[in-house]
Design an enzyme around this catalytic site. Structure first.
Site, PDB file in Angstrom:
ATOM      1  N   SER A   1     131.354  -1.059  16.117  1.00 32.82           N
ATOM      2  CA  SER A   1     130.367  -1.381  15.245  1.00 32.82           C
ATOM      3  C   SER A   1     129.784  -2.713  15.497  1.00 32.82           C
ATOM      4  O   SER A   1     130.109  -3.529  16.426  1.00 32.82           O
ATOM      5  CB  SER A   1     131.069  -1.435  13.599  1.00 32.82           C
ATOM      6  OG  SER A   1     129.815  -1.308  12.992  1.00 32.82           O
TER       7      SER A   1
ATOM      8  N   ASP B   1     131.536  -6.443  15.875  1.00 27.55           N
ATOM      9  CA  ASP B   1     133.074  -6.229  16.389  1.00 27.55           C
ATOM     10  C   ASP B   1     133.371  -7.300  17.469  1.00 27.55           C
ATOM     11  O   ASP B   1     134.548  -7.285  17.688  1.00 27.55           O
ATOM     12  CB  ASP B   1     133.322  -4.834  16.413  1.00 27.55           C
ATOM     13  CG  ASP B   1     133.355  -4.029  15.419  1.00 27.55           C
ATOM     14  OD1 ASP B   1     133.393  -4.555  14.114  1.00 27.55           O
ATOM     15  OD2 ASP B   1     133.419  -2.844  15.274  1.00 27.55           O
TER      16      ASP B   1
ATOM     17  N   PRO C   1     125.574  -0.012  22.675  1.00 27.14           N
ATOM     18  CA  PRO C   1     125.275  -0.779  21.369  1.00 27.14           C
ATOM     19  C   PRO C   1     126.063  -0.121  20.101  1.00 27.14           C
ATOM     20  O   PRO C   1     126.187   0.942  20.199  1.00 27.14           O
ATOM     21  CB  PRO C   1     123.572  -0.331  21.337  1.00 27.14           C
ATOM     22  CG  PRO C   1     123.358   0.582  22.321  1.00 27.14           C
ATOM     23  CD  PRO C   1     124.482   0.587  23.135  1.00 27.14           C
ATOM     24  N   GLY C   2     125.899  -1.074  19.063  1.00 27.56           N
ATOM     25  CA  GLY C   2     126.573  -0.512  18.030  1.00 27.56           C
ATOM     26  C   GLY C   2     125.783   0.394  16.945  1.00 27.56           C
ATOM     27  O   GLY C   2     126.032   1.148  16.190  1.00 27.56           O
TER      28      GLY C   2
ATOM     29  N   ASN D   1     140.233  -6.184  16.930  1.00 28.70           N
ATOM     30  CA  ASN D   1     139.705  -7.442  17.261  1.00 28.70           C
ATOM     31  C   ASN D   1     139.845  -8.442  16.088  1.00 28.70           C
ATOM     32  O   ASN D   1     139.925  -8.062  15.329  1.00 28.70           O
ATOM     33  CB  ASN D   1     138.351  -7.380  17.972  1.00 28.70           C
ATOM     34  CG  ASN D   1     138.067  -8.577  18.724  1.00 28.70           C
ATOM     35  OD1 ASN D   1     138.826  -9.375  19.019  1.00 28.70           O
ATOM     36  ND2 ASN D   1     136.690  -8.914  18.769  1.00 28.70           N
ATOM     37  N   LYS D   2     139.584  -9.897  16.434  1.00 27.26           N
ATOM     38  CA  LYS D   2     139.460 -10.804  15.367  1.00 27.26           C
ATOM     39  C   LYS D   2     140.913 -10.945  14.608  1.00 27.26           C
ATOM     40  O   LYS D   2     140.682 -11.160  13.553  1.00 27.26           O
ATOM     41  CB  LYS D   2     138.392 -10.637  14.494  1.00 27.26           C
ATOM     42  CG  LYS D   2     137.035 -10.381  15.237  1.00 27.26           C
ATOM     43  CD  LYS D   2     135.790 -10.580  14.477  1.00 27.26           C
ATOM     44  CE  LYS D   2     134.387 -10.212  15.232  1.00 27.26           C
ATOM     45  NZ  LYS D   2     133.157 -10.447  14.447  1.00 27.26           N
TER      46      LYS D   2
ATOM     47  N   LEU E   1      92.101  24.319  13.757  1.00 18.85           N
ATOM     48  CA  LEU E   1      92.446  23.841  12.353  1.00 18.85           C
ATOM     49  C   LEU E   1      92.077  25.041  11.351  1.00 18.85           C
ATOM     50  O   LEU E   1      91.112  26.076  11.633  1.00 18.85           O
ATOM     51  CB  LEU E   1      91.715  22.671  11.790  1.00 18.85           C
ATOM     52  CG  LEU E   1      92.096  21.328  12.458  1.00 18.85           C
ATOM     53  CD1 LEU E   1      91.020  20.295  12.260  1.00 18.85           C
ATOM     54  CD2 LEU E   1      93.360  20.735  12.170  1.00 18.85           C
TER      55      LEU E   1
ATOM     56  N   SER F   1      98.423  27.804  14.753  1.00 23.55           N
ATOM     57  CA  SER F   1      99.169  27.496  16.033  1.00 23.55           C
ATOM     58  C   SER F   1      99.207  25.979  16.334  1.00 23.55           C
ATOM     59  O   SER F   1      98.520  25.857  17.553  1.00 23.55           O
ATOM     60  CB  SER F   1      99.151  28.465  17.313  1.00 23.55           C
ATOM     61  OG  SER F   1      97.893  28.671  17.605  1.00 23.55           O
TER      62      SER F   1
END
Lengths: 376, 636
Positions: free
Chosen positions: B32, B35, B112-113, B165-166, B467, B540
């Site tokens: 995350s 982190d 990347p988190g 971690n931390k 259209l 379409s």
């Protein structure tokens, strides 16, 4: 199974060459090729080495054919691929993808060590043929003279096609590295490169940049797209999975492809050493005339060098870690005149490679900005 | 490092020899936001002395300027390279970093988190051997932890390091560590990860990164770097069956023809019998080489192979061994990670790239999507960005493949949008669906040419797009009347009418619109088979589907007629009062108002109804058909 005559023909070696290589007469070789006489047992391995024709074809009575599809001991016992082997395979794979899918590919050749490795890999990727794309050198006209000499010799030796591009408008306006600083790089390199790509209509250009060189390069994909104005948008890079490269581009887009992305400076040097790849002699230390200019040791490569007042060119033993325009490229004092010594010096040194280039010093984000504007 | 440094200064040749023999490990760091991923990588680079003095000086200056770590070094600044990342203090794109120890060389992909950058995380993971999943010890297992573990497992990573971690912020508590590990194992049991190693660490303080920390005496395992140096990855099995996707046919002259590629599995040597797939032709390998002949080559090497016989083999084919032949199919069950802002719609056609082969493909069924937090299966009609789904895929032609579990190179693919050219998805093949082989084409004795010939006409489709209120049906009706007068046999498929009957089960979501057009395209095709001229009058709105309809028909038998009426004009006409309702919000997904209309880029016929009456427009169409020779008899 093809007969011996066909195998000799496919080997691409002339009978005269084979005769020379193994020290027999041309007549004798002709008899072997036509099956009139057997190749003497003591020469089989020599012939195999020279022609690439496996021994069991040359003398089936002496050499048993290895069992087809049985994985033999030698294969199982061979060591794991080294990191250089894996990097080599990856780079070659990338080049072949481009050759197969691009309309008009070109290889940017800037004569330095990274270009030397890139070119060597291209020769391998398409051997025994030649790379199916030309080389392009954007010449600022301020490159070291030895670089240009080396470039021309190399191209001649390899039998390749090289286009040189010089921004003639910049020359006419007298743009030079002494008076025009950042604008010089912009006009003579970045703008010139864009003009060259547009002029020749190249849609994919190989560059020798590596991810370990600089922080924004570390984030760049191997296939990096440029909008019609050659701009890079770092926020919308395509996902790049496995080794599957999506080479489809929109109208006006071009692709820069970096086959050396995952190589480090050490890998480059080690590969040059291992493969004996020729490099510009300026990488080796020698006595050369230098002055102190802009806080760097700069070589006086020709009479255009503006020697600061009060200085005289001094002969010093120097060499270069990177090569570019001579007034902008700092030399290091060194005695290293062999490849192992250069590598040793590089590993023991405590400054990074790009420090020798004035271009990166401005700000942390300068390279990202330059690249967004189209710098390679 | 020290022993290495000694050798470096005393015997450079020996040092180089040693360095050359190092193996390579590729890993990713994920988890995350906040982190500490970038900090961990910065720390690994710093501790393995891969940071030069000038870089360090710049780093110290930057750290002070940003001030995130007080007077200390902010290692994250080493890695976050884009200006936007440094400003926002987050990682947007994968950054690749390189370092080496005495034993191994490492390539790190820092991913990347943030959820919106999931595609960049998958980019990094697709080439990794090991995933380091970071967890903030104060916060435990989070959504992103689960998402990234699932994605890592999905792309085939089997080795995971759970970096808790931390730890310095939870007093290096063993209880906290054990609780988080328990939570994680509980979740991970549903994934196919094989080797999960948990390490208590502090990237900021340097605990258990390169050396065992005194702060965690209860931890018996190795510090992170020792683990990375020794972890066994699934090394390529050289006894596996040979696989090499052919990238490039090397034909420099008449005498040489070689097939170049990167060996995806097994080994090859001269004399081996190989098979060219999907054609199945066999030959014997005569040479294996790169710049010189090689006695053999193994998975992971790029080589060129020449064969004894002149067999037909081109880019996109796969050279394989004969013992364990590769499978061939055009229908698969696959898992897809959707990576584009425009959602994946079943039925829409994309380009699929697998190995060196690119073919047209479409999702025939989205079986379910996966809730990555709970691994629950959820029913869905489409896949939005970053969603993962189990799908059936149908290809326009058969390809050679292996299951992704068996081989990443021959079982992993990407999907490419045919109009924007973006890479919109990554996918992995599970197995082939046998249906393709079980439905055989009934050979027809009276064929489409014969049927059209009987009517003395050429069959084709006039596809009117534009259209609502543009004038499609009005003009189409006049054209059909003219054709009738010319003695032609025709029929008309009108959008509103078809929706009353054949397509009454469909609504107006993007997914239903795709299916609507697919069915009409198929019906139009059947009617041209019957020898009729078919006029199709459908809004379409999407280019992809019109392209799909075009490809159902032979070249030249599909003519796109763009009734070009500006939105303001169509809304002004509003013959059915629909625009007014849409403006009041009474109709959802109304083309031009709340759903896009993609105008044709290169229609066969374009009519500007602001400058032409319907009769003039119809006359132009008849003229165009005559010019193309479509109104002559069948035999001419």
């Amino acid at each position: 199974m093809a007969d011996l005559k066909t195998l000799f023909r496919r080997s691409g070696k002339r009978q005269r060459e084979i005769a020379e290589a193994v020290g027999r007469s041309e007549g004798a070789v002709s008899q072997w090729v036509n099956g009139d006489r057997e190749i003497p047992a003591d020469l089989v391995l020599k012939v195999e080495e020279f022609t690439g024709i496996p021994r069991h074809h040359l003398r089936p009575d002496l050499w048993e054919k290895t069992m087809p599809n049985a994985v033999d001991e030698a294969i199982l016992a061979a060591p794991d691929l080294t990191h250089l082997q894996r990097l080599e395979a990856e780079s070659i794979h990338i080049m072949r993808e481009v050759a197969a899918e691009a309309e008009r590919p070109v290889m940017l050749y800037s004569i330095g060590k990274d270009s030397a490795v890139m070119l060597h890999l291209a020769m391998k990727a398409f051997a025994p043929g030649k790379p199916p794309f030309p080389l392009l050198h954007v010449n600022t006209t301020w490159k070291f003279h030895e670089m240009i000499g080396f470039r021309d010799q190399r191209v001649k030796d390899l039998g390749l096609e090289l286009h040189e591009w010089i921004n003639q408008d910049g020359i006419a306006r007298g743009i030079n590295p002494f008076d025009h600083g950042g604008a010089y790089t912009d006009i003579m390199k970045t703008e010139a490169l864009k003009a060259a790509l547009d002029h020749f209509g190249y849609d994919v250009a190989f560059g020798g940049a590596r991810r370990d060189e600089e922080k924004s390069r570390a984030k760049e994909r191997i296939f990096s797209f440029r909008s019609p104005g050659h701009r890079w948008d770092p926020k919308s890079q395509r996902p790049e999975l496995w080794n599957l490269y999506n080479t489809r581009k929109n109208k006006g887009e071009t692709i820069r492809v970096f086959p050396l992305s995952n190589w480090t400076e050490l890998d480059i040097w080690q590969y040059i050493y291992k493969e004996s790849i020729p490099i510009v002699p300026l990488y080796y230390a020698a006595k050369r005339p230098v002055v102190e200019y802009n806080g760097m040791t700069v070589m006086v490569d020709d009479e255009r060098m503006r020697i600061p007042d009060g200085q005289k060119p001094e002969m010093k033993s120097i060499r270069f870690r990177t090569l570019g325009c001579y007034p902008l490229t700092g030399a290091v004092e060194s005695e290293a005149d062999t490849l192992p010594e250069i590598i040793q010096e590089m590993l023991l040194t405590t400054t990074s490679e790009r420090q020798g280039r004035a271009i990166d010093k401005d700000s942390a984000a300068s390279m990202e900005k330059k690249k967004q504007e189209g710098y390679f | 490092m020290d022993a290495q440094n000694d050798l470096l200064s005393t015997d450079i040749e020996a040092y180089l020899k040693q360095h050359e023999q190092k193996s390579l490990l590729r890993f990713i760091t994920c988890g995350s936001v906040d982190d500490g991923k970038s900090t961990l990588i910065g720390r690994l680079l710093y501790d393995s002395r891969m940071i030069f003095e000038d870089q360090l000086a710049a780093l110290e200056a930057d750290s002070k300027k940003m001030g995130t770590q007080g007077q200390n070094i902010d290692f994250a600044l080493l890695v976050d390279g884009l200006a936007a990342e440094r400003e926002q203090g987050i990682t947007i794109d994968v950054a690749y970093r390189f370092f080496a120890t005495e034993k191994r060389k490492f390539i790190v992909a820092d991913t990347p988190g943030h959820e919106q950058y999931t595609r960049n995380m998958v980019t990094g993971a697709s080439t990794a051997d090991v995933a380091i999943i970071l967890i903030d010890a104060r916060r435990g297992v989070l959504t992103q932890t689960r998402r990234h573990s699932y994605l890592a497992s999905l792309v085939g990573i089997r080795n995971v390091v759970l970096a808790i971690n931390k730890m310095d912020l939870v007093n290096y508590s063993q209880d906290v560590f054990n609780r988080i590990l328990g939570d994680y194992m509980n979740f991970a049991s549903g994934l196919s990860l094989e080797n999960i190693v948990a390490i208590p660490m502090s990237a900021l303080a340097g605990d258990n990164i390169t050396e065992k920390s005194g702060n965690t005496p209860w931890y018996m395992g190795q510090p992170l770097l020792s683990h990375l140096e020794t972890v066994e990855t699934k090394t390529v099995d050289r006894t596996a069956a040979f696989r090499m996707p052919v990238q490039w046919v090397n034909r420099p002259n008449q005498d040489f023809r070689g097939f170049s590629g990167l060996i995806a599995a097994g080994s090859v040597k001269p004399g081996d019998v190989v098979r060219v797939m999907p054609s199945g032709r066999e030959s014997q390998v005569s040479r294996v080489f790169l710049d010189g002949d090689m006695p053999f080559a193994v998975a992971g090497q790029s080589v060129t192979i020449s064969l004894e016989d002149e067999v037909d083999c081109s880019r996109g084919d796969v050279l394989t061994g004969v013992d364990d032949p590769i499978e061939v199919s055009d229908q698969f069950e696959v898992t897809i990670v959707w990576m584009n802002e425009t959602a994946m719609l079943p039925g829409r056609s994309y380009l699929l790239k697998l190995g060196a082969k690119t073919v047209v493909a479409s999702v025939t069924a989205l079986k379910h999507k996966v809730n990555v937090n709970t691994l629950e299966q959820v029913a869905s009609k489409q896949l939005a960005m970053n969603e993962i789904g189990l799908c059936n895929l149908s290809l326009a032609q058969p390809v050679a493949f292996d299951a992704y579990d068996k081989n990443r190179q021959t079982g992993g693919f990407i999907l490419i949008d045919r109009f924007t050219n973006e890479t919109v998805a990554a996918g992995t093949i599970h197995f082939a669906l046998r249906r393709a082989q079980n439905i055989h084409w009934q050979a027809m004795e009276v064929d489409r040419a014969a049927r059209a010939g009987q009517k003395d006409q050429k069959a084709f489709v006039l596809w009117f797009t534009g259209l609502s209120g543009a004038g499609k049906s009005t003009i189409a009706n006049i054209v059909e009347r003219r054709l009738f007068e010319l003695g032609k046999h025709s029929t008309m498929l009108d959008g509103d009418n078809v929706r009353h009957r054949l397509n009454r089960d469909l609504g107006f979501t993007d997914g239903d619109r795709v299916e609507n057009i697919r069915r009409v395209g198929e019906v139009a095709r059947l009617m041209t088979d019957a020898g009729l001229i078919v006029l199709v009058s459908f809004i379409s709105p999407f280019r992809s589907e019109r392209q799909m309809a075009r490809e159902l028909l032979p070249e030249g038998e599909f003519l796109e007629v763009f009734i070009d009426t500006p939105l303001a004009v169509a809304e002004e006409r509003d013959p059915k009062g629909l625009y007014k309702k849409a403006r009041r919000g009474e109709i959802k997904n109304f083309t031009g108002i709340s759903s896009p209309y993609e105008a044709p880029e290169d229609p066969e016929i374009r009519l500007d109804t602001t400058a032409l009456t319907p009769e003039q427009a119809a006359a132009q169409i008849i003229d165009a058909l005559e010019q193309r020779g479509l109104l002559r008899g069948a035999g001419l």
